[in-house]
Write an enzyme that holds these catalytic residues in place. Structure first.
Site, PDB file in Angstrom:
ATOM      1  N   SER A  68     -25.708 -12.462 -18.384  1.00  0.00           N
ATOM      2  CA  SER A  68     -24.500 -12.088 -19.121  1.00  0.00           C
ATOM      3  C   SER A  68     -24.617 -10.860 -20.021  1.00  0.00           C
ATOM      4  O   SER A  68     -23.609 -10.385 -20.534  1.00  0.00           O
ATOM      5  CB  SER A  68     -24.004 -13.266 -19.955  1.00  0.00           C
TER       6      SER A  68
ATOM      7  N   LYS B 235     -20.278 -10.226 -30.025  1.00  0.00           N
ATOM      8  CA  LYS B 235     -19.658 -11.084 -29.021  1.00  0.00           C
ATOM      9  C   LYS B 235     -19.073 -12.292 -29.741  1.00  0.00           C
ATOM     10  O   LYS B 235     -19.688 -12.816 -30.683  1.00  0.00           O
ATOM     11  CB  LYS B 235     -20.725 -11.510 -28.000  1.00  0.00           C
TER      12      LYS B 235
ATOM     13  N   SER C  62     -20.941 -12.535 -18.835  1.00  0.00           N
ATOM     14  CA  SER C  62     -19.872 -12.940 -19.728  1.00  0.00           C
ATOM     15  C   SER C  62     -19.668 -11.997 -20.925  1.00  0.00           C
ATOM     16  O   SER C  62     -18.624 -12.043 -21.556  1.00  0.00           O
ATOM     17  CB  SER C  62     -20.161 -14.339 -20.266  1.00  0.00           C
TER      18      SER C  62
END
Lengths: 479, 484, 95
Positions: B175, B76, B151
């Protein structure tokens, strides 16, 4: 109207650690800009703080030295504000649970009464970097080497009543942190500085007047000047029907005035909250006891001991315990001199400190070592030299001409104590000055001094003054 | 090869059936083919990946390899990667080449894993749909008109479309779990303090936790073996021994006590999603578990509490982005105030600014007690609810999300509706508990996720339960059409 | 708590965010909605509850006082917007 001054000091003492409070970067002073700012100090995205163990130990040591409550579970908080030398946009500090709670300290102002001043708290925090306002393409330059340097902020109660007391308090804290070896106290390098909260009120009033905060005072002289000027300014304002605005001010030592700080014009809302990147710092009794065992003899205890053990006056004891280096020096000289306490005190506080002040040196840099001064004092007490000639010896030692005995030999400063020789010299002088002798005998006894002077002149000051007195008196009556 | 799990590919690499370079090339090819459509990668580090793969092959040949050696994964874009752009999907960091590695990134490097690139996400991890990214929305591989969740939406989409074999994510309020649920993956949020936060760009420090997104629980265990552990650079990292998360996977779950919180099945839950989760619970019963109803009375207040705590911490965490030392700086600032305001005003997107403002307000003088302090107290109550529940059960099971993946743009203009999509996941963050989301069925062709919440440091148990479930079901083996 | 535009302007200033006129209006609405939403917290009885700052009841670990960092100024400043002579530059600040 009679006015009372109310002062509280916030002293920032930089702690003498090798690495920063929350990072492993060096704290050494004077490095090239930004060469000692690591990712943590620069507030890079993703970095996290880890607390330095020495910082905790030093804060506890200070707390114990002022008989303060040590907080067994203290918490770090974030103080949020934007400034270019504050990389994260917040300063890690302590708010609700500072590591050192309420303590107290006795101060002994010059020509004033000793008083106990309350210390509200002392908390740990990180220092900011430095903004350099010289012109860089019309910009301000930011050096973050100092960012993250550990500070102990020591906050006093608003109990100081004059600039002199404020200075005495600040000197006391300064001596203390150096005794404890937790700060080098170097004021030129900014390791020891203070903010003064100043207000005035009419005498007898119990509520506090509106205060101003004078920022970043980095010498004892500036503290005294700035406070006095600010007090005058506030009194003048109030007496002319005006009012004091609560604000942050800066002392300008060149113009000798205080003025509002432009950068602090707006009201701050620091939005303190517990720093989620740090956990509560917990201490236990064993730890506290361990730190307590490392405490040296503290200034107040030393002062009391100097009075009781050496019979010094409170003033002498104050001066001689102002730093532990000076106190150690004194004790060392006193011992070598064979217990000549009064003589030692007068030489250390007189000629030695005079010479040091003139040269702008610390006691540790004195060219006359404690051994040398002690040996010299021994020569005064065993009548090898007179007190007057000792000044010559001291000056020669200061100039690096060797130790006392060598200088006495080289310069032939040994005192004349042979009474036969002194008698002979006195006889010659009396014979050589019949007129004066006549006048003396006619009752002009003042002339005794004249004859002493003549003897000293003839012996280049080497005759033992006490002996000269006795023999001269006898001769003048008998002759 | 891309259809296989990390576990089986790791075997293949160790046996020399194929090389890491071959495997990595296949992933890179798929990224080239599908990334334009999905937008799940912000940065693809092709050359670095191949260099990593060659080094992995050398290790595999010389017998110095670990289970993750040679496995291509994605990070990420919230994890700092030394020398590689780390944007947090923000214009603010569009030009930011991180000068150091996050501990998680360094751990994968040490394990010999191959980094394919950095995945898209909601800007600074603030969002539940991946729509707040400066680099644009990410498509859900199951239906490109739907969001992948957020997210960690880019990580979820990349793994679901088999562009990467696994990916790292971070979970502040759901997330990892929410996008895992919406993309049909296994997503684990470990206990707070289990995975180092060092180098993981902070959103809300007391809630953030890194974890893996994978096809299976076994793969999650393999990745967690690398990620978990004490880190002296993170004061909130816990110094506690890390078990081998693969070792306990095959334990029988007979006698397991599962708590089902009635609050997680009330109003707002899509009925099909509810049915799928209930069927999964029945499956556990068949496998020998007993089901107990539990109550988490304060959990329904977790979203309000979260939207005070998280913005408050974020408002402070994001103050460092000031245009002075790195990142975006506005053109020709007239003075310092202008530099700050325009750099931040232009560098941050709308949702990030919204949360900074909420947080600033909640911490400001006069409001601290009413908002921040109250939220922290509520957090204690929510945590106490869990403590009481775990006195009687081993784990708590419920839905991960109230609905399946929602249409792109659906909630973008309604922050509160968006916030409520994390209604079941946020409580675990507030309490710091570990939780895993695994696929448990479909609704209209979209995956449904089930959440299993464990007691502190019970990741091993969560993975064991998830793995046992995946031995009996094949939801996790389904692949989105168009990517197979 | 309903916010008005001056509240939002104040908050935006405190947070150092330039917000356009138009956006101020939008934020005034959405921030008010969010504050109303979070005020659901008021339904819980939190008197006598200790605030929870951290999920785990852990305490701060202390680091040895050792210097471990080396100078990496060049690397760190290669990503800076404006530097000169090793300093980060910002528009002139007057104290």
């Amino acid at each position: 109207m009679n006015w009372e001054t109310v002062i509280g000091l916030e002293i920032h003492a930089q702690l003498a650690t090798k690495s920063k409070i929350f990072s492993s970067a060096s704290t050494t002073y004077g490095a090239d800009p930004n060469t000692q700012a690591c990712v943590v100090d620069l507030g890079m995205p993703g970095v996290l703080p880890v607390l330095n163990s020495e910082v905790v130990r030093m804060a506890v040591k200070f707390g114990l030295a002022i008989n303060a409550e040590i907080t067994m579970r203290s918490v770090f908080a974030r103080k949020n504000y934007f400034y270019p030398d504050l990389p994260k946009g917040y300063q890690i500090s302590q708010l609700d649970l500072p590591i050192v709670g309420q303590g107290r300290l006795e101060i002994h102002p010059e020509d004033g009464e000793s008083r106990t001043i309350g210390v509200t708290r002392a908390h740990l925090e990180e220092d900011a970097g430095k903004s350099l306002h010289e012109d860089f393409q019309g910009c301000t330059g930011v050096d973050l080497n100092r960012a993250g340097t550990p500070l102990l902020e020591i906050v006093s109660e608003p109990e100081l009543r004059s600039a002199k007391e404020a200075v005495a308090y600040m000197k006391k804290i300064h001596a203390l942190v150096r005794y404890l070896e937790i700060s080098d106290g170097n004021m030129q390098e900014g390791s020891f500085r203070c903010d003064a909260n100043v207000s005035v009120r009419s005498l007898g009033e119990t509520t506090l007047g509106t205060r101003t905060e004078i920022k970043n005072l980095n010498s004892f002289r500036f503290v005294e000047r700035a406070i006095n000027i600010e007090v005058e300014r506030q009194i003048e304002l109030l007496e002319n029907g005006g009012s004091v605005t609560q604000e942050t001010r800066l002392y300008d030592s060149v113009k000798d005035e205080t003025r509002p700080m432009r950068s602090k014009e707006e009201a701050f809302d620091y939005r303190y909250f517990p720093d989620p990147d740090l956990l509560p710092v917990t201490l236990d009794d064993d730890y506290i006891e361990q730190v307590r065992r490392t405490l040296p003899e503290l200034p107040d205890d030393k002062r009391k001991r100097f009075i009781s053990q050496f019979g010094l006056t409170p003033y002498e004891a104050d001066v001689l315990t102002a730093s532990h280096e000076l106190a150690n020096y004194f004790e060392c000289v006193q011992k070598i001199s064979g217990g000549e306490t009064k003589l030692t005190a007068s030489w250390v506080m007189g000629d030695l400190m005079g010479a040091l002040n003139k040269a702008g040196l610390e006691i540790t840099a004195s060219s006359v070592t404690a051994e040398m001064l002690g040996d010299m004092i021994k020569r005064i007490s065993d009548d090898t030299i007179s007190g007057k000639l000792a000044k010559q010896v001291f000056n020669a030692m200061w100039q690096g001409e060797g130790d006392a005995d060598a200088i006495i030999e080289k310069k032939g400063l040994r005192q004349v104590t042979d009474s036969g020789a002194i008698e002979q010299i006195i006889d010659d002088i009396l014979v050589g000055n019949p007129q004066q002798l006549e006048q003396y005998r006619a009752g002009k006894e003042k002339l005794f001094g004249f004859f002493v002077g003549q003897v000293m002149k003839a012996t280049q000051g080497k005759a033992n003054p006490a002996q000269v007195n006795i023999i001269l008196k006898k001769k003048l009556t008998d002759f | 090869m891309y259809k296989q799990t990390i576990a089986s590919l790791s075997d293949g690499l160790h046996q020399g059936t194929f090389s890491s370079v071959e495997l990595t090339r296949q992933c890179l090819e798929r990224i080239n083919r599908y990334n334009a459509q999905l937008n799940c990668f912000i940065t693809v580090t092709e050359e670095l990946a191949l260099a990593d793969a060659r080094e992995a092959d050398r290790r595999l040949q010389s017998g110095e390899a670990a289970p993750m050696t040679g496995i291509p994964i994605a990070h990420k874009d919230i994890f700092c990667t030394d020398g590689v752009k780390t944007s947090c999907a923000s214009r603010m960091l569009d030009n930011f080449i991180a000068p150091y590695d996050a501990t998680v990134v360094a751990s994968f490097k040490n394990a010999g894993a191959v980094m394919l690139g950095k995945t898209n996400m909601d800007e600074f991890a603030m969002g539940s749909s991946n729509e707040t990214s400066f680099y644009g929305a990410v498509g859900n591989p199951w239906d490109s008109t739907k969001v992948p969740g957020g997210s960690s939406g880019g990580s979820a989409a990349a793994v679901a479309a088999r562009l990467a074999l696994g990916a790292t994510g971070t979970d502040t309020g759901g997330s990892i779990r929410q996008p895992a649920a919406l993309c049909g993956l296994t997503g684990l949020k470990p206990t707070y303090g289990r995975v180092s936060r060092y180098g993981m760009i902070a959103f809300a420090s007391s809630l953030d936790q890194g974890g893996p997104l994978t096809y299976t629980a076994e793969d999650a265990a393999l990745m967690l073996n690398v990620m978990a552990g004490f880190d002296e650079k993170d004061s909130t990292s816990i110094d506690q021994a890390v078990p081998d998360y693969c070792a306990g996977l095959n334990q029988c779950i007979d006698g397991l006590k599962i708590g089902v919180p009635k609050e997680f099945f009330g109003e707002g839950l899509d009925s099909v999603v509810g049915d799928r989760v209930e069927q999964a619970i029945q499956q556990f019963e068949k496998m020998g578990a007993t089901i107990v109803e539990v109550s988490l009375p304060n959990s329904m207040l977790s979203v309000p509490a979260y939207y005070v705590v998280a913005p408050a911490e974020c408002s402070s965490n994001l103050s460092r982005f000031d245009g002075v030392r790195y990142g975006y700086r506005c053109e020709e600032p007239v003075d310092l105030m202008d530099l700050y305001k325009r750099s931040r005003g232009e560098g941050f997107g709308a949702e990030v600014k919204r949360r900074i403002m909420i947080g600033t307000y909640a911490l400001s003088a006069g409001y601290y007690d009413a908002y921040y302090l109250k939220a922290q107290k509520l957090r204690q109550l929510i945590s106490d609810d869990f403590r009481r529940a775990f006195a009687g059960v081993d784990v708590i099971i419920g839905p991960t999300t109230p609905t399946t993946a929602f249409p792109v743009g659906d909630k973008l203009d309604d922050p509160i509706q968006m916030y409520l999509s994390d209604i079941y996941t946020i409580a675990a963050n507030l309490a710091g508990l570990p939780a895993i989301s695994i696929p448990c069925g479909f609704s209209d062709g979209l995956p449904v996720g089930m959440q299993i919440i464990g007691a502190y440091f019970k990741e091993e148990q969560l993975l064991n339960i998830a793995h046992q479930y995946q031995q009996e079901t094949d939801w996790h083996k389904q692949m989105p059409e168009g990517f197979s | 708590m309903a916010l008005d535009r001056s509240d939002v302007e104040k908050i935006a200033h405190l947070a150092r965010l330039a917000v356009s006129e138009e956006d101020i209006r939008a934020y005034t609405c959405s921030l008010t909605d969010i504050l109303k939403f979070v005020e659901q917290m008021d339904s819980a009885d939190v008197v006598d509850v200790t605030p929870m700052a951290h999920p785990l009841d852990a305490v701060q670990r202390l680091r040895e006082d050792e210097v471990r960092e080396v100078n990496q100024r060049e690397k760190f400043q290669s990503i800076a917007p404006q530097v000169e002579a090793g300093l980060y530059l910002v528009p002139r600040v007057i104290e």
